[in-house]
Design a protein around this motif. Structure first.
Motif: not given
Length: 270
Positions: A185, A188, A191-195, A199
């Motif tokens: 979590n 992610l 690296f900005g994969a989730i907002d 997360g």
């Protein structure tokens, strides 16, 4: 056999301290010589020895050192509350000191107190940020944390909540899974994969994971209590009280952060 979930109590350092205390007590017993009636009477007439005199850990010693550690957490939190920019410093230095203290062969009171202070900076900054978003949330989290601690202690003392080898194995597996999920979590989110603020730990999923983490923390408290009881019973050296205080502080900080996160999710859904 002492059961340990908290890495502090499972460390080689704490186990060696406990064994050393028991071994010293056994050696004293085997080498003792018969005493006369007058000598025995004089011995019983003497005042009780302090932990420093006996060289053994006591519950009072653990309580005193834990209160000192938590007091330093509060002092650090007061500073972090006023200077939230120190939160990152507190988190990073606290993490390093936590690892050093957990695996150090001999407990270092100075390093343990420094850990408490820097973790206080982190908690104060984090609590201040959430307090600005959700007024009153910090007090709610503090009260909830100590309520969980008190209930767990009462249940442990009553014998209704005990650590067992099977439960401890399940706890360790759950902790590994929780740790891997937390790392995933965090990665992610970095690296900005989730907002989102949390997360993957948002919404009802976040609440479920938070409740699971609180259950893990309560069982960790039971393991802490068990290892402290074993240390006192086996005559662990007085310096082991610092390791015990450090372990309890680590668990309580973890519990507070998890409860604070749950409350933030709940308040965010209002």
């Amino acid at each position: 056999m002492a059961l340990g979930g908290n890495p502090v109590f499972r460390s080689k350092n704490y186990r060696e301290q406990t064994r050393a205390g028991g071994a010293t007590g056994a050696a004293t017993t085997t080498t003792a010589q018969p005493m006369s009636a007058q000598a025995l009477q004089d011995l019983y007439s003497q005042p009780s020895a302090s932990p420093q005199q006996t060289g053994r850990m006591t519950y009072a010693d653990v309580i005193n050192k834990t209160m000192l550690s938590l007091g330093l957490v509060l002092i650090g939190a007061a500073i972090g509350w006023q200077l939230p920019m120190l939160m990152i410093v507190g988190a990073l230095v606290g993490l390093v000191l936590g690892l050093v203290n957990a695996f150090k062969r001999e407990p270092s009171p100075i390093l343990i107190m420094l850990y408490a202070g820097f973790e206080g900076l982190f908690l104060g900054g984090l609590s201040g940020v959430f307090e600005g978003m959700y007024p009153g949330i910090a007090l709610q989290a503090v009260l909830a944390t100590f309520s969980v601690f008190a209930v767990t202690l009462v249940l442990y003392r009553s014998g209704k909540y005990r650590a067992t080898p099977k439960m401890t194995r399940m706890f360790m597996i759950a902790m590994i899974g929780y740790g891997l999920f937390s790392l995933l979590n965090f990665g992610l989110m970095m690296f900005g994969a989730i907002d989102g603020m949390f997360g993957l730990r948002s919404g009802w999923i976040g609440l479920a994971i938070g409740a699971f983490a609180v259950l893990l923390a309560t069982y960790s408290l039971v393991l802490d209590f068990t290892n402290i009881s074993e240390g006192v019973r086996r005559g662990a050296p007085v310096k082991a009280a610092w390791s015990a205080a450090f372990g309890l502080t680590v668990t309580l900080i973890w519990l507070y952060v998890e409860i604070l996160r749950i409350l933030a999710i709940l308040r965010g859904d209002d």
